[in-house]
Design a protein around this motif. Structure first.
Motif, short mmCIF file in Angstrom:
data_model
loop_
_atom_site.label_atom_id
_atom_site.label_comp_id
_atom_site.label_asym_id
_atom_site.label_seq_id
_atom_site.Cartn_x
_atom_site.Cartn_y
_atom_site.Cartn_z
N GLY A 253 0.74 -1.01 -0.03
CA GLY A 253 -0.15 0.09 0.12
C GLY A 253 0.72 1.24 -0.06
O GLY A 253 0.63 2.14 -0.62
N ARG A 254 1.84 1.21 1.03
CA ARG A 254 2.78 2.41 0.81
C ARG A 254 3.55 2.97 -0.56
O ARG A 254 3.50 3.80 -0.97
N GLN A 255 3.88 1.40 -1.03
CA GLN A 255 4.54 1.84 -2.60
C GLN A 255 3.43 2.43 -3.51
O GLN A 255 3.86 2.92 -4.40
N LEU A 256 2.32 1.70 -3.49
CA LEU A 256 1.23 2.11 -4.44
C LEU A 256 1.01 3.69 -4.23
O LEU A 256 0.63 4.54 -5.11
N VAL A 257 0.99 4.10 -2.95
CA VAL A 257 0.73 5.60 -2.78
C VAL A 257 1.82 6.49 -3.03
O VAL A 257 1.62 7.47 -3.77
N ASP A 258 3.13 5.91 -2.76
CA ASP A 258 4.11 6.55 -3.22
C ASP A 258 4.21 6.56 -4.74
O ASP A 258 4.64 7.93 -5.30
N TYR A 259 3.92 5.76 -5.48
CA TYR A 259 3.93 5.57 -7.09
C TYR A 259 2.76 6.81 -7.40
O TYR A 259 3.24 7.55 -8.33
N ALA A 260 1.72 6.71 -6.75
CA ALA A 260 0.64 7.71 -7.17
C ALA A 260 1.22 8.99 -6.96
O ALA A 260 0.96 10.03 -7.85
N VAL A 261 1.81 9.21 -5.84
CA VAL A 261 2.08 10.80 -5.47
C VAL A 261 3.37 11.29 -6.33
O VAL A 261 3.20 12.25 -6.92
N ASP A 262 4.10 10.44 -6.74
CA ASP A 262 5.16 10.54 -7.61
C ASP A 262 4.71 11.02 -9.05
O ASP A 262 5.13 12.12 -9.85
N VAL A 263 3.50 10.44 -9.62
CA VAL A 263 2.97 10.79 -10.82
C VAL A 263 2.33 11.79 -10.69
O VAL A 263 2.43 12.80 -11.62
N LEU A 264 1.65 12.13 -9.60
CA LEU A 264 0.87 13.34 -9.48
C LEU A 264 1.82 14.63 -9.44
O LEU A 264 1.66 15.79 -9.91
N LYS A 265 3.06 14.42 -8.80
CA LYS A 265 4.08 15.41 -8.50
C LYS A 265 4.71 15.67 -10.01
O LYS A 265 4.84 17.02 -10.44
N THR A 266 4.74 14.90 -10.91
CA THR A 266 5.51 15.17 -12.43
C THR A 266 4.33 15.88 -13.01
O THR A 266 4.60 16.72 -14.03
N LYS A 267 3.05 15.76 -12.61
CA LYS A 267 2.05 16.57 -13.53
C LYS A 267 1.98 18.00 -12.90
O LYS A 267 0.90 19.02 -13.37
N GLY A 268 2.71 18.48 -11.68
CA GLY A 268 2.78 19.70 -11.32
C GLY A 268 1.63 19.87 -9.81
O GLY A 268 1.57 20.92 -9.44
N CYS A 269 1.27 18.76 -9.53
CA CYS A 269 0.32 18.82 -8.31
C CYS A 269 1.36 19.07 -7.20
O CYS A 269 2.49 18.72 -6.80
#
Length: 136
Positions: free
Chosen positions: A83-99
């Motif tokens: 779960g932690r890795q899934l959240v981290d992955y989603a957070v990283d993708v959102l960061k790349t979008k400028g979130c």
């Protein structure tokens, strides 16, 4: 274990996992949720291990705020850091979008998961969450 974006041939395994981890409400029927999500964006991610999907995370971004809509992990594989890795992955993708800020909601019936999100840096904010169900 590898996390990657959802692919169309993941559908059967994802719907099976979601039925197991998110039982209940008709407006959350897995196939309908996947169809609606893919019509907007592809911020749906899967964790695969030994040829099997063992977890998913689903996020959103509207150009202003990001959302973490769901995280699901196979009950037999919970408390292993997936779960932690899934959240981290989603957070990283959102960061790349400028979130710059990610919101999430936790159902009152699932309050035990709050500590999980707090350990990942999320905080309980002084907000009132409201919603309006548009389907019957």
């Amino acid at each position: 274990m590898r996390i990657r974006p959802y692919q169309d041939d993941d559908r059967d395994e994802v719907t099976s996992l979601w039925r197991q981890t998110f039982p209940g409400e008709p407006h959350n029927e897995p196939n309908a949720v996947i169809d609606a999500k893919l019509a907007v964006d592809r911020l749906l991610f899967v964790a695969r291990d030994q040829g099997k999907i063992i977890g998913t995370s689903m996020a959103g971004y509207d150009g202003h705020r990001g959302w973490l809509y769901s995280v699901a992990v196979d009950p037999d594989r919970q408390r292993q850091g997936i779960g932690r890795q899934l959240v981290d992955y989603a957070v990283d993708v959102l960061k790349t979008k400028g979130c710059v800020k990610i919101n999430l909601q936790v159902r009152a019936t699932n309050a035990g998961v709050v500590a999980f999100y707090e350990a990942l840096g999320f905080v309980v904010e002084d907000r009132i969450s409201m919603g309006k169900l548009l389907t019957h």
